[in-house]
Design an enzyme around this catalytic site. Structure first.
Site, PDB file in Angstrom:
ATOM      1  N   GLY A  16      37.328  42.131  33.341  1.00 56.83           N
ATOM      2  CA  GLY A  16      36.321  42.766  34.200  1.00 56.83           C
ATOM      3  C   GLY A  16      36.226  44.246  33.878  1.00 56.83           C
ATOM      4  N   THR A 137      42.237  48.433  35.314  1.00 57.42           N
ATOM      5  CA  THR A 137      41.733  47.504  36.332  1.00 57.42           C
ATOM      6  C   THR A 137      41.649  48.251  37.659  1.00 57.42           C
ATOM      7  OG1 THR A 137      42.124  45.554  37.704  1.00 57.42           O
ATOM      8  CG2 THR A 137      44.065  46.519  36.738  1.00 57.42           C
ATOM      9  N   ASP A 139      42.182  46.797  40.253  1.00 57.36           N
ATOM     10  CA  ASP A 139      43.125  46.090  41.130  1.00 57.36           C
ATOM     11  C   ASP A 139      44.511  46.746  41.179  1.00 57.36           C
ATOM     12  OD1 ASP A 139      41.022  44.318  41.275  1.00 57.36           O
ATOM     13  OD2 ASP A 139      41.930  42.836  39.927  1.00 57.36           O
ATOM     14  N   VAL A 302      29.996  47.186  43.644  1.00 58.36           N
ATOM     15  CA  VAL A 302      29.817  48.654  43.678  1.00 58.36           C
ATOM     16  C   VAL A 302      31.155  49.350  43.420  1.00 58.36           C
ATOM     17  CG1 VAL A 302      27.810  48.716  45.221  1.00 58.36           C
ATOM     18  CG2 VAL A 302      30.086  48.830  46.201  1.00 58.36           C
ATOM     19  N   ARG A 304      33.225  48.615  41.156  1.00 56.65           N
ATOM     20  CA  ARG A 304      33.534  48.658  39.718  1.00 56.65           C
ATOM     21  C   ARG A 304      32.539  49.479  38.930  1.00 56.65           C
ATOM     22  NH1 ARG A 304      34.922  42.557  38.132  1.00 56.65           N
ATOM     23  NH2 ARG A 304      33.248  42.896  36.661  1.00 56.65           N
TER      24      ARG A 304
HETATM   25  O1  F6P Z   1      39.988  42.228  38.251  1.00 58.85           O
HETATM   26  C1  F6P Z   1      38.948  43.031  38.657  1.00 58.85           C
HETATM   27  C2  F6P Z   1      38.068  42.294  39.607  1.00 58.85           C
HETATM   28  O2  F6P Z   1      37.024  43.140  39.934  1.00 58.85           O
HETATM   29  C3  F6P Z   1      38.748  41.733  40.851  1.00 58.85           C
HETATM   30  O3  F6P Z   1      38.958  42.729  41.817  1.00 58.85           O
HETATM   31  C4  F6P Z   1      37.802  40.647  41.264  1.00 58.85           C
HETATM   32  O4  F6P Z   1      38.464  39.628  41.940  1.00 58.85           O
HETATM   33  C5  F6P Z   1      37.325  40.127  39.941  1.00 58.85           C
HETATM   34  O5  F6P Z   1      37.504  41.155  38.993  1.00 58.85           O
HETATM   35  C6  F6P Z   1      35.881  39.693  39.907  1.00 58.85           C
HETATM   36  O6  F6P Z   1      35.681  39.090  38.681  1.00 58.85           O
HETATM   37  P1  F6P Z   1      34.287  38.768  38.001  1.00 58.85           P
HETATM   38  O7  F6P Z   1      33.804  40.010  37.341  1.00 58.85           O
HETATM   39  O8  F6P Z   1      34.636  37.732  37.001  1.00 58.85           O
HETATM   40  O9  F6P Z   1      33.377  38.311  39.086  1.00 58.85           O
END
Ligand code: F6P
Length: 377
Positions: A16, A137, A139, A302, A304
């Site tokens: 991600g 990340t 996270d 938002v 990310r």
């Molecule tokens: O790992 C980063 C993250 O944004 C998590 O917080 C979230 O669960 C996941 O990726 C969402 O993933 P995707 O982009 O595959 O929907």
């Protein structure tokens, strides 16, 4: 590399996206090209582009002006190198990557990513490639590093959202549940919940009961605060759902045959499906238990997107520059971890496959309890 020939290095972003990816590409690239005299190519769309050998040359011009930009100029994907679907078939693409690496005369490969990327990198390292990873990340759940770039920016965004829902929750005497990303770790919710002054913070590492959350809210009401802001991690679950999820996970781990593994994975997916929209369910349960109206705000992507904050630009730049230093010294098989104000080369074998959860006795958990924030337990 032969003497006198510049080292030729590949770089990619995987998993991600998160704020700071471009800052890391630039940090590595500028140090590698400008300081260490290397050549750099960037693979498109993460592992997918590495397998398909799709890349572009990165020079000073390509790296200029990207420090502040969100996303990744290289694109990304979530592929697993040993289990990729190619022409409708699941295949191990490690040998293809090794071929591409050799054909392109690469001396090293930088993979910028999270936990999944560390596992991919480990597989490529085991196949003989010179790899390094950089931890990104939102996270903050990568084992072996103090933090990862993207986390600070996402914390700012989620904090601002929690700030903003306060006034509307207050005006309408409502409970507003704000769902924060973080996968199965509670770092982002805990950080933003503390910084935004959420009244209740729910994280996966501390399974909650509806009654405990409701009690915190009723106590606030009794004291005259007829609204509450609840920061809910996307991975937070009540005690029963947590038990179901953990039992399903154990079945996957214990499965010995391919059939048993398939059945256990199907069951786990079913359990996960049943638990989707848990924040909406909690909102309904809290309405019933407190008599207050409840609303849900899912922050989603938002968190990310957009420009990295200063702390992430700084972190990504210094990790990138440190990675170039390691490549120049011929070191490989490491994640370049953030350690205090410096960096540390963490062997990938120690990092891959591990997740950094919030310890129950973490300082932030203790601080939340001391300032009277409900944690749902
Ligand atoms: O790992 C980063 C993250 O944004 C998590 O917080 C979230 O669960 C996941 O990726 C969402 O993933 P995707 O982009 O595959 O929907």
């Amino acid at each position: 590399m032969t003497n006198g020939t510049p080292k030729r290095i590949g770089i990619l972003t995987a998993g991600g996206d998160s704020p700071g990816l471009n800052a890391a590409i630039r940090g590595f690239g500028k140090a590698a090209i400008g300081y260490h005299g290397m050549e750099l190519i960037g693979f498109r769309d993460g592992i997918t582009g590495l397998v398909q050998n799709r890349y572009e040359h990165l020079d000073g011009k390509a790296l200029s002006g990207i420090l502040t930009i969100g996303g990744t100029i290289l694109g990304t994907s979530r592929d697993k190198v040993h289990r990729m679907t190619v022409d409708g078939e699941v295949r191990d693409m490690v040998p293809t990557v090794v071929e591409n690496y050799e054909r392109e005369g690469l001396d090293g490969l930088i993979l910028i990513g999270g936990g999944g990327t560390a596992k991919n990198a480990m597989r490529l390292h085991d196949a003989g490639l010179n790899v390094l990873t950089l931890p990104k990340t939102i996270d903050n759940d990568i084992w072996g590093t103090d933090t990862s770039f993207g986390f600070a920016t996402a914390t700012e965004i989620a904090t601002e959202a929690i700030d903003r829902v306060h006034s509307t929750a207050h005006s309408h005497h409502r409970i507003i549940l704000t769902e924060v990303m973080g996968h199965r770790a509670g770092w982002l919710t805990l950080a933003a919940g503390l910084a935004g002054g959420a009244d209740v913070i729910l994280i996966p590492e501390i399974p909650y009961t509806v009654e405990s959350v409701a009690e915190t809210i009723r106590t606030r009401t009794a004291r005259g605060s007829t609204f509450s802001v609840v920061a809910v991690a996307e991975g937070a679950r009540d005690v029963d759902d947590t038990a179901d999820y953990e039992a399903a996970q154990l079945l996957v781990k214990a499965a010995k045959t391919p059939e048993a593994r398939r059945a256990a994975r199907t069951h786990l997916a079913h359990v996960e499906d049943n638990q989707r929209e848990h924040t909406f369910r909690l909102a309904r349960e809290l309405e019933a238990a407190t008599g207050l109206e409840a609303r849900v705000t899912i922050l989603g992507y938002v968190q990310r997107g957009g420009a990295p904050c200063a702390a992430d630009r700084l972190l990504a730049t210094r990790l990138g520059a440190a990675a170039a230093e390691l490549v120049a010294a011929g070191e490989c098989g490491y994640m370049v971890a953030a350690r205090g104000e410096g960096t540390e080369a963490m062997p990938l074998s120690e990092v891959a496959g591990k997740i950094k959860y919030v310890p129950q006795d973490h300082d932030w958990v203790a601080a939340a309890r001391k300032v009277g924030t409900g944690l749902g337990d």
